[in-house]
Design a protein around this motif. Structure first.
Motif, short mmCIF file in Angstrom:
data_model
loop_
_atom_site.label_atom_id
_atom_site.label_comp_id
_atom_site.label_asym_id
_atom_site.label_seq_id
_atom_site.Cartn_x
_atom_site.Cartn_y
_atom_site.Cartn_z
N TYR A 69 42.85 43.04 37.30
CA TYR A 69 42.79 44.26 38.09
C TYR A 69 41.37 44.43 38.62
O TYR A 69 40.41 43.96 38.02
CB TYR A 69 43.15 45.50 37.26
CG TYR A 69 44.48 45.42 36.55
CD1 TYR A 69 45.61 44.89 37.17
CD2 TYR A 69 44.61 45.89 35.24
CE1 TYR A 69 46.83 44.83 36.51
CE2 TYR A 69 45.82 45.84 34.58
CZ TYR A 69 46.93 45.31 35.22
OH TYR A 69 48.13 45.26 34.56
N THR A 71 38.61 47.37 39.99
CA THR A 71 38.29 48.80 40.15
C THR A 71 37.62 49.08 41.49
O THR A 71 37.44 50.24 41.86
CB THR A 71 37.34 49.28 39.02
OG1 THR A 71 36.14 48.49 39.05
CG2 THR A 71 38.00 49.14 37.66
N PHE A 113 45.42 51.88 35.80
CA PHE A 113 46.31 50.80 36.18
C PHE A 113 47.56 50.84 35.31
O PHE A 113 47.48 51.13 34.12
CB PHE A 113 45.62 49.44 36.01
CG PHE A 113 44.37 49.27 36.82
CD1 PHE A 113 44.41 48.77 38.11
CD2 PHE A 113 43.13 49.63 36.28
CE1 PHE A 113 43.26 48.62 38.85
CE2 PHE A 113 41.97 49.48 37.01
CZ PHE A 113 42.03 48.98 38.31
N SER A 114 48.71 50.54 35.92
CA SER A 114 49.97 50.51 35.19
C SER A 114 50.24 49.10 34.68
O SER A 114 50.20 48.13 35.45
CB SER A 114 51.12 50.95 36.10
OG SER A 114 52.38 50.69 35.48
N ARG A 115 50.56 48.97 33.39
CA ARG A 115 50.93 47.67 32.85
C ARG A 115 52.37 47.34 33.17
O ARG A 115 52.80 46.20 33.01
CB ARG A 115 50.72 47.65 31.32
CG ARG A 115 49.29 47.55 30.89
CD ARG A 115 48.64 46.23 31.31
NE ARG A 115 49.24 45.08 30.66
CZ ARG A 115 49.75 44.04 31.28
NH1 ARG A 115 49.79 44.00 32.61
NH2 ARG A 115 50.26 43.02 30.60
N ASN A 118 51.74 46.60 37.16
CA ASN A 118 50.52 45.82 37.42
C ASN A 118 49.85 46.24 38.73
O ASN A 118 49.29 45.42 39.46
CB ASN A 118 50.81 44.32 37.42
CG ASN A 118 51.08 43.79 36.04
OD1 ASN A 118 50.42 44.16 35.09
ND2 ASN A 118 52.10 42.93 35.91
N GLN A 119 49.92 47.53 39.01
CA GLN A 119 49.30 48.09 40.20
C GLN A 119 48.33 49.19 39.80
O GLN A 119 48.48 49.82 38.75
CB GLN A 119 50.36 48.69 41.15
CG GLN A 119 51.39 47.69 41.65
CD GLN A 119 50.82 46.70 42.64
OE1 GLN A 119 49.87 47.02 43.36
NE2 GLN A 119 51.40 45.51 42.69
N ARG A 120 47.32 49.42 40.65
CA ARG A 120 46.44 50.56 40.42
C ARG A 120 47.21 51.83 40.75
O ARG A 120 47.81 51.95 41.83
CB ARG A 120 45.18 50.47 41.27
CG ARG A 120 44.20 51.61 41.00
CD ARG A 120 42.86 51.43 41.68
NE ARG A 120 43.02 51.28 43.11
CZ ARG A 120 42.45 50.31 43.82
NH1 ARG A 120 41.72 49.39 43.21
NH2 ARG A 120 42.64 50.22 45.12
#
Length: 477
Positions: A69, A71, A113-115, A118-120
């Motif tokens: 990811y 930032t 971020f979402s696991r 897999n997106q911010r």
């Protein structure tokens, strides 16, 4: 790790005391926390050590680089955002809550971020002039507390905000509300979150008042307005007040963390001309160290004193107290040691030289059972020659010092061919296919370079690392 103290100084505090605690139990019996009766047990009565070590080795056996990811989003910032918020910056703190990973950059930008996808999800900075300084996950109400400073205030005061994790998951970081608005948290003021006791300690330097709040609902419980208080140290069930030094020693008070009542007052004799390196409290044990003097371990119940030679115990840069095991860790010049409260060094770690000698505690993780330490370490000499600036992520047993697993770049193949701890040489794992099929732009060696923050999600069995480029890497099996 608990016991996070954030000061209102222009720069983040380093070398802060961190408490490792599995869970809170019990209350106060006299001035002594009654939980000690449960805690006083031999290490051998814990679950079978051989099984525990085998289980840990199995958990980390096939751990690999799975996701990356970023930032940094040059197109996503508002034109009115502060210039330094738009620059790429190293990660200084990682926190995971449920299926969300929060990454805080030194610039003050914080991203979620979402696991699952897999997106911010979003940035947590809710205004263009907000600089987030630290994060705290409050499991009591499933929320994230951000501690920030603002350009409109000349970055001089800490402001706290709480936001439910569910709101962040929906991409609504502005749905939270401010905390401790009545407090003036200008330097040298601070806020300290104590997950062990479920309390928050604030200090307003403007009026020299300490206040204790309930971490569950943020109601104020009591305040301490003694201007002679120089420092407060928190332990399970109690607080140690260190007062202004006198000609004969340092006055100390032990208070109940629940209501602030004084449980014991006493004075500890000091050498008049020697500066105090530290005074720390661990339940009934008081640790005192003066410059070039022996370490003193005082049992405040019966005044029994144990001394450890200054040549054997040198002043560390940081402590971690392990309340489950009645031990404490010391960090000095990149090395870690485990001590008991008889002043005996009980563990020395194999192959465990920390990459960052100043021991930024965001670069290590202690598991909730307090049996494992996960650290960013320097690789072996031969490996470091071939892997450039790549370090390794070491998983070591705290009670034995044995390295159980290590995430490292291969020293014989291309870095993106194999990185499993079994060092299979690329024959038994499809790591190259995984890299090509994912969004990962870094090689494994690059992902292991200049790691500046580390977090282990025990529920998902995943390690998250952040580096100087503002990238987050997910290591999972």
């Amino acid at each position: 790790m608990d016991g996070r103290r954030i000061t209102a100084s222009p720069r983040p505090c380093t070398g802060r005391r961190v408490v490792a605690k599995k869970r809170r139990r019990g209350g106060i019996d006299g001035f002594v926390n009654s939980v000690k009766k449960l805690q006083r047990r031999e290490i051998s009565t814990k679950r079978d050590r051989a099984f525990s070590m085998c289980d840990a080795q199995e958990r980390f056996r096939n751990i690999r680089l799975q996701e990356e990811y970023d930032t940094h989003d040059p197109k996503g910032y508002s034109p009115s955002s502060l210039p330094f918020l738009k620059k790429r910056s190293k990660i200084i703190e990682i926190v995971a809550a449920r299926d969300i990973v929060f990454a805080l950059a030194q610039s003050g930008v914080c991203a979620a971020f979402s696991r699952e996808t897999n997106q911010r999800i979003c940035f947590l900075n809710v205004s263009h002039d907000e600089v987030i300084r630290s994060l705290f996950y409050n499991k009591n109400n499933d929320s994230l507390i951000t501690v920030s400073v603002y350009a409109s205030d000349n970055f001089s005061s800490l402001k706290c905000r709480t936001t439910r994790i569910e709101y962040i998951r929906r991409g609504k970081p502005d749905a939270g509300f401010a905390l401790f608005e009545s407090e003036s948290l200008k330097w040298p003021g601070f806020v300290e979150f104590d997950d062990v006791n479920g309390k928050v300690l604030t200090y307003s330097a403007q009026d020299s008042i300490y206040k204790v709040f309930d971490l569950k609902n943020y109601t104020m419980l009591y305040c301490i307005s003694d201007k002679n208080v120089q420092e407060i140290k928190i332990s399970p069930g109690i607080m140690l007040l260190i007062l202004t030094k006198t000609h004969s020693g340092v006055p100390l008070k032990i208070l109940s963390i629940e209501d602030g009542s004084v449980l014991k007052s006493f004075s500890h004799l000091l050498h008049k001309t020697k500066k105090v390196d530290f005074i720390e409290q661990f339940n009934e044990k008081l640790l005192v160290k003066q410059e070039n003097e022996n370490l003193q371990i005082l049992d405040v119940r019966n005044s029994e004193l144990t001394e450890v030679s200054s040549t054997e115990f040198m002043t560390p840069s940081a402590f971690i107290f392990l309340y489950e095991n009645q031990l404490f860790l010391t960090f000095r010049n990149g090395t870690v040691a485990v001590w008991n409260f008889r002043g005996e060094r009980v563990t020395s770690f194999d192959d465990h030289l920390l990459w960052h000698p100043d021991c930024n505690t965001n670069n290590i993780y202690i598991t909730s059972d307090q049996d494992l330490i996960i650290s960013y370490c320097k690789s072996d000499t031969d490996e470091s020659l071939s892997d450039g600036n790549a370090g390794s992520i070491n998983i070591s047993n705290i009670l034995t010092g044995k390295c159980l697993a290590k995430i490292k770049a291969s020293n014989s193949l291309q870095a993106d061919e194999c990185w499993c701890s079994a060092n299979c040489g690329g024959r038994n794992c499809n790591s190259r296919k995984r890299v090509e099929a994912s969004r990962i732009k870094s090689t494994v060696a690059e992902a292991l370079e200049d790691i500046t923050a580390l977090f282990y999600d025990e529920d998902r069995n995943e390690i998250y690392t952040g580096n100087r480029l503002g990238l987050i890497h997910v290591w999972s099996n």
